[in-house]
Design a protein around this motif. Sequence first.
Motif, mmCIF file in Angstrom:
data_model
loop_
_atom_site.group_PDB
_atom_site.id
_atom_site.type_symbol
_atom_site.label_atom_id
_atom_site.label_comp_id
_atom_site.label_asym_id
_atom_site.label_seq_id
_atom_site.Cartn_x
_atom_site.Cartn_y
_atom_site.Cartn_z
ATOM 1 N N ALA A 151 39.076 34.124 39.733
ATOM 2 C CA ALA A 151 38.642 32.984 40.540
ATOM 3 C C ALA A 151 37.158 33.102 40.893
ATOM 4 C CB ALA A 151 39.489 32.889 41.810
ATOM 5 N N GLN A 182 34.110 30.626 39.931
ATOM 6 C CA GLN A 182 33.216 30.103 40.968
ATOM 7 C C GLN A 182 31.755 30.362 40.586
ATOM 8 O OE1 GLN A 182 34.047 31.644 44.874
ATOM 9 N NE2 GLN A 182 32.615 30.264 45.867
ATOM 10 N N ALA A 203 38.624 27.377 40.031
ATOM 11 C CA ALA A 203 38.740 28.584 40.846
ATOM 12 C C ALA A 203 39.702 28.401 42.013
ATOM 13 C CB ALA A 203 37.366 28.992 41.376
ATOM 14 N N LEU A 262 43.447 29.441 41.779
ATOM 15 C CA LEU A 262 43.583 30.890 41.620
ATOM 16 C C LEU A 262 43.373 31.602 42.957
ATOM 17 C CD1 LEU A 262 41.780 31.520 38.208
ATOM 18 C CD2 LEU A 262 44.173 30.969 38.648
ATOM 19 N N TYR A 263 42.364 31.169 43.712
ATOM 20 C CA TYR A 263 42.160 31.744 45.045
ATOM 21 C C TYR A 263 43.376 31.490 45.932
ATOM 22 C CZ TYR A 263 37.143 32.989 44.816
ATOM 23 O OH TYR A 263 35.926 33.565 44.541
#
Length: 152
Positions: A56, A60, A68, A71-72
């Motif tokens: 992520a 970014q 991203a 995923l974060y």
Amino acid sequence: EDHPDTLGSLNNLALLLRDQGQLQKAKYRCHEALKKRKAKLGDDHPDTLQSLNNMAALLQDQGRLADAEPLYREALEKRKAKLGEDHPDTLGSLNNLALLLRDQGQLQKAKYRCHEALKKRKAKLGDDHPDTLQSLNNMAALLQDQGRLADA
């Protein structure tokens, strides 16, 4: 090739390449580490979640903020479930999500997450811990972005 220590080294290589600005090579290695860690350790193993978070961060860095974000969020939710709400890795994921939201211009959402990370880091790690100070700095930068210079 799939020993956890080898996969850790692969993950570290991806981070090194990222730090050197070799984002395409880093992306390849990061994806490889994530895929192999998922296969060897499972989707919710802390090492797998570290690789997920790193992927992520790499996205970014490439400006792929929309890619991203999920995923974060996945890393944050799985770390909460696996490690607990107040684990330093969970709080790191919370902080990373706040920074991403800031980069996306979602300042109110970023402020909420940033404040949450700061509060929990103070409680868990203390006022003078480097991670707490990082969250404090992030909060000040966010307030500055909102034009609230006196509060920053």
